[in-house]
Design a protein around this motif. Structure first.
Motif, PDB file in Angstrom:
ATOM      1  N   UNK A 114      52.394  31.191 -28.857  1.00  0.00           N
ATOM      2  CA  UNK A 114      53.470  31.634 -29.549  1.00  0.00           C
ATOM      3  C   UNK A 114      54.812  31.593 -29.175  1.00  0.00           C
ATOM      4  N   UNK A 115      55.737  31.702 -29.805  1.00  0.00           N
ATOM      5  CA  UNK A 115      57.216  31.040 -29.452  1.00  0.00           C
ATOM      6  C   UNK A 115      58.146  32.363 -30.154  1.00  0.00           C
ATOM      7  N   UNK A 116      59.221  32.897 -29.358  1.00  0.00           N
ATOM      8  CA  UNK A 116      59.889  33.917 -29.753  1.00  0.00           C
ATOM      9  C   UNK A 116      61.282  33.445 -29.131  1.00  0.00           C
ATOM     10  N   UNK A 117      62.140  33.151 -29.899  1.00  0.00           N
ATOM     11  CA  UNK A 117      63.434  32.776 -29.356  1.00  0.00           C
ATOM     12  C   UNK A 117      64.611  33.815 -29.899  1.00  0.00           C
ATOM     13  N   UNK A 118      65.376  34.231 -29.072  1.00  0.00           N
ATOM     14  CA  UNK A 118      66.277  35.464 -29.102  1.00  0.00           C
ATOM     15  C   UNK A 118      67.680  34.626 -30.352  1.00  0.00           C
ATOM     16  N   UNK A 119      67.760  33.621 -30.076  1.00  0.00           N
ATOM     17  CA  UNK A 119      68.945  32.824 -30.791  1.00  0.00           C
ATOM     18  C   UNK A 119      68.352  31.973 -31.861  1.00  0.00           C
ATOM     19  N   UNK A 120      69.237  31.470 -32.761  1.00  0.00           N
ATOM     20  CA  UNK A 120      68.863  30.379 -33.770  1.00  0.00           C
ATOM     21  C   UNK A 120      68.850  30.922 -35.021  1.00  0.00           C
ATOM     22  N   UNK A 121      68.274  29.883 -35.967  1.00  0.00           N
ATOM     23  CA  UNK A 121      68.282  30.013 -37.405  1.00  0.00           C
ATOM     24  C   UNK A 121      67.022  29.420 -37.745  1.00  0.00           C
TER      25      UNK A 121
END
Length: 862
Positions: free
Chosen positions: A807-814
């Motif tokens: 899985x992928x979890x990213x602090x920034x972005x939209x």
């Protein structure tokens, strides 16, 4: 000894302290102040014989009592509702809240105290007068040691909105600025820092507002006493907590207080039943000299994907010019007159800033640029969604056109947009053909054999031939923003219980080029794994040695695959839009290293469930079809919105790849230029040229090198190496002017850590439980081995690492970030825009994440 109440009007009374005197001053000036009274310090001092020394008096404080007669007088003053009310119990020392020393945070004060707890809290305030921190504060500021203190008992008002306000900017000292912070409900959430607050900045007769997402508020707990936190209704969470009239009322109050009291004030206020109350005021004792320069807001929520980490002066000066050129084109294309664009030249020149070596949006100028277009509010909302901006920075009315002019402009722009939208597919094809022609002609050139002047000439020609023709990608981005926003609203309206349905509808697109490198990489790895000799080579040898053998003619069939990949995707790398990044085109051994890691882990098929993205898409389509059954017109409209969004989002990602190709050619030219200048003795290392700025390079077409320029490179190298060692600037902060020294950077972001619960935007559904791995640079590791990837941001260069993640979890972005688009395409559960992610989780933590709801739960600390 008797108490003194708000009804006594005894401003000159002795022993009531600075805070109580300020309350009398507020009443004299006509402000509405909640009922209050003050216990003079004499009640405390009468119980402390003067013959005792400081240490003995300090020990005696614990034994002080509040006489019954005093409590009876307090009850009599507040009347029949005494038991049902809650109160503020505040200190009022003799030298507190004065012009020089505020004693802020030194003495104890308590809010929402029940009638039954008043005695205990009064004694606690007394005790705080002798605390070590207060005595240290007095010694530090050369004040007399003094144990006496008055205590204010004030009725709490059940407010709809509460906050604090400053009669001058407390950070930079600007006297023409008024600063207001407000939350829904009681002020407890603001004072404690538990809640995000709206911020309103009043300057020169108008205000700007920075609106927080206000999900909770504190209200009085009528059953148990005190206060508790409840949810804010959804329709209010993004609305301003104060309206224009209330802001003007607060500003007028601050101006009056400064006029009558002689100094800018720090006030606490509340609105209850529509009435404006002041609960206290004190001078701002920490005012500094006014800083020079305009107030500017900075944000890197989404641009960090494209420019992660330290960005060199050459890259920044290059992209700053690119942004200026292309957005000038864009707004004129949308109908903004050339004279209006030229009048706002400074806005276009400064859409970006380099903050301690890191690229940020100058958010104020982005909003100003949008304000040139009619339909400002809609445009701003869609831009925030696309750029991943978390909080609204709203402009004052002076930046917005009149309704009449806006209506005419909207009509004109709509007509023009319809024409442009109709022409967009043809414009994209024309742009692609032009790009291919230019790229093909430049690929034939051997820059290593050209003199520096000739390379600069070629760069200037490349800039004119391509960058002035970048209209199609801009138009596509704009319409992607509009149609994506429409799809999201339509989906939520039809299926309010499925907040990410619009994401699922975008899954499974087969025409997004960003996922092609993954498929081709895995295919090459699979081919290597099937050949025993090749597999042995990749398992045992280093990447550089493997490439050397391939380059010498060994295993030509695999070398052909490598060459084909690098020919097409050689510029797709981590930080691919940074000119200083090391791309596969110049360093093919880096791609060999990637394939080597795939072979070692047996990655030749996706780790994710085959066809998952198709299942998500089909399930979402079925849900929509059920909702639109027997509604032919709405069904036709929804299908049109969906079709347009899919096309535009796919092309947005694909056109970003074309930008990568263009930047790759610029990198190729500048690397050749650096090599030539190194050979001529102008640079100590070829890559030192990245510490020149674009204009400096252009000037060297007709000017000679000088010692000053060489010294500038050395200074910048040292400065940027220091930037790399400094703490990261916050995601969002403001400055005055463009000096990014520590004292000019003031963060607006509250550090929102969470013990066991985080939340972001779900981008691809799926529930995964597992161990997390924090990665700052994908080159640091070869594989995640099925761990959950956690990072600040990603760019297209990260995608080859994705197959190794569960899985992928990213602090920034939209929702339109690269990681969101690619994870949907690959069917890997993904969450983006998780505030406080890397402050809360670390490598080895066990979590459960839900890619549909965006929920993250900490199960076990690693």
């Amino acid at each position: 000894m008797r108490l003194i109440s708000s009804k006594d009007n005894q401003l000159s009374a002795e022993g009531i302290g600075g805070k109580a005197k300020n309350l009398f001053k507020l009443q004299e000036l006509g402000f509405r102040v909640p009922n209050w009274l003050v216990i003079p310090q004499e009640l405390m001092l009468e119980q402390m014989p003067a013959s005792l020394n400081d240490k003995q008096q300090q020990e005696l404080i614990d034994a002080l009592e509040v006489p019954t007669i005093i409590m009876e007088e307090i009850e009599s003053f507040f009347g029949s509702n005494f038991e049902q009310q809650s109160y503020a119990v505040r200190s009022s020392a003799m030298d507190e809240d004065g012009k020089e020393f505020s004693f802020a945070g030194q003495f104890e004060s308590y809010l929402h105290v029940s009638a039954q707890d008043l005695v205990a809290k009064i004694k606690a305030v007394w005790k705080s007068a002798a605390s070590e921190r207060v005595q240290h504060y007095r010694k530090t500021n050369n004040l007399d040691l003094h144990f006496g203190i008055a205590v204010i008992i004030q009725e709490m008002v059940s407010s709809e909105v509460a906050g604090v306000a400053f009669g001058a900017d407390p950070i930079n000292g600007a006297r023409d600025t008024k600063l207001i912070s407000a939350v829904y409900g009681l002020g407890e959430g603001l004072v404690s820092g538990d809640l995000n607050a709206d911020t309103f900045r009043w300057t020169a007769g108008s205000y700007s507002s920075e609106l927080a997402l206000k999900e909770h508020q504190y209200v009085q707990d009528l059953e148990n006493g005190g206060c508790h936190k409840i949810a804010v209704p959804a329709h209010q969470q993004n609305k301003a907590s104060l309206d224009a009239a209330q802001i003007a009322e607060i500003v007028a109050g601050l101006a009056l207080l400064e006029e009558k009291l002689g100094l800018p004030q720090d006030i606490e206020f509340a609105y209850a039943n529509g009435q404006f109350y002041l609960t206290q005021t004190r001078p701002i004792t920490s005012l500094k000299q006014e800083s020079k320069g305009d107030y500017i807001l900075w944000d890197n929520s989404n641009i960090i994907e494209s420019y992660p980490g330290i960005t060199t002066p050459l890259t920044f000066s290059f992209i700053r010019q690119m942004y200026e050129m292309v957005y000038r084109q864009f707004v004129q294309l949308m109908g903004v007159r050339a004279k209006d664009v030229n009048r706002n030249a400074a806005v276009f020149e400064n859409t970006l800033g380099l903050v301690r070596g890191r690229v940020y949006y100058n958010l104020l100028n982005w909003y100003k640029m949008l304000a040139m277009l009619p339909g400002y509010t809609l445009n701003a909302e869609n831009m925030e969604r696309m750029m991943g901006v978390k909080e609204r920075f709203d402009l004052g009315d002076e930046y917005k056109m009149s309704k009449g002019l806006a209506s005419l402009r909207i009509l004109f722009m709509l007509l023009k947009m319809l024409l442009i939208h109709f022409q967009l597919p043809a414009k994209r094809r024309k742009f692609q053909a032009h790009l291919n022609r230019v790229m093909s002609s430049y690929q034939q050139l051997d820059f290593s054999g050209l003199k520096p002047k000739k390379i600069i000439e070629h760069y200037n020609a490349f800039e004119k031939s391509l960058l002035l023709e970048w209209k199609a990608p801009l138009i596509n981005d704009f319409f992607a923003m509009i149609w994506f926003g429409m799809l999201e609203k339509q989906s939520q309206k039809l299926c309010p219980d499925s907040p990410n349905l619009h994401n699922d509808l975008l899954c499974g697109s087969q025409d997004i080029i960003s996922v092609e490198p993954i498929h081709r990489s895995m295919a090459i790895a699979g081919k290597v794994a099937k050949n025993e000799a090749l597999k042995k080579l990749f398992l045992e040898k280093e990447a550089l040695n493997i490439w050397s053998l391939l380059d010498q003619g060994h295993y030509p069939e695999i070398k052909e695959d490598f060459d084909a990949y690098i020919a097409k995707f050689g510029d797709r790398c981590v930080g691919e839009l940074k000119l200083e990044s090391k791309a596969y085109a110049q360093h093919p051994e880096l791609f060999v290293k990637l394939i080597k890691s795939y072979v070692q882990q047996g990655i030749s098929q996706r780790f994710t469930k085959a066809g998952l993205e198709d299942e998500l898409r089909e399930a979402a389509e079925k849900k929509i079809a059920d909702k639109l059954r027997n509604r032919p017109f709405k069904k036709w409209w929804f299908q049109l919105v969906l079709r347009k969004t899919r096309d535009l989002v796919s092309n947005r990602e694909n056109l970003r790849f074309e930008r990568t190709r263009g930047f790759g050619m610029v990198r190729h030219m500048f690397l050749a230029l650096g090599e030539r200048w190194f050979q001529e003795g102008h640079l100590k290392q070829p890559r030192d040229m990245f510490y020149l700025e674009l204009e400096e390079i252009k000037q060297l077409e007709n000017e000679s090198w000088n010692e000053q320029l060489k010294a500038r490179i050395a200074e910048r190298k040292l400065e940027f190496s220091q930037f790399a060692q400094q703490p990261l600037p916050q995601e969002r902060f403001y400055t005055y002017g463009y000096e990014f020294k520590d004292e000019y950077i003031y963060s607006l972001e509250k550090l929102e850590g969470a013990e066991d619960h985080l939340e972001g935007i779900g981008c691809c559904p799926g529930i995964v439980q597992g161990k997390v791995r924090v990665v700052h640079d994908p080159n640091e590791i070869d594989s995640l081995n099925g761990d959950i990837l956690l990072t600040t941001s990603t760019d297209p260069g990260w995608v080859t690492l994705f197959p190794t993640a569960s899985a992928i979890i990213v602090e920034r972005g939209s929702l339109l970030s690269h990681s969101a688009i690619v994870s949907r395409e690959m069917g890997i559960p993904c969450i983006v825009s998780v505030k406080g992610l890397l402050r809360t989780l670390k490598t080895g933590d066990q979590i459960m994440m839900d890619g549909s709801t965006g929920q993250i739960k900490l199960i076990d600390n690693g």
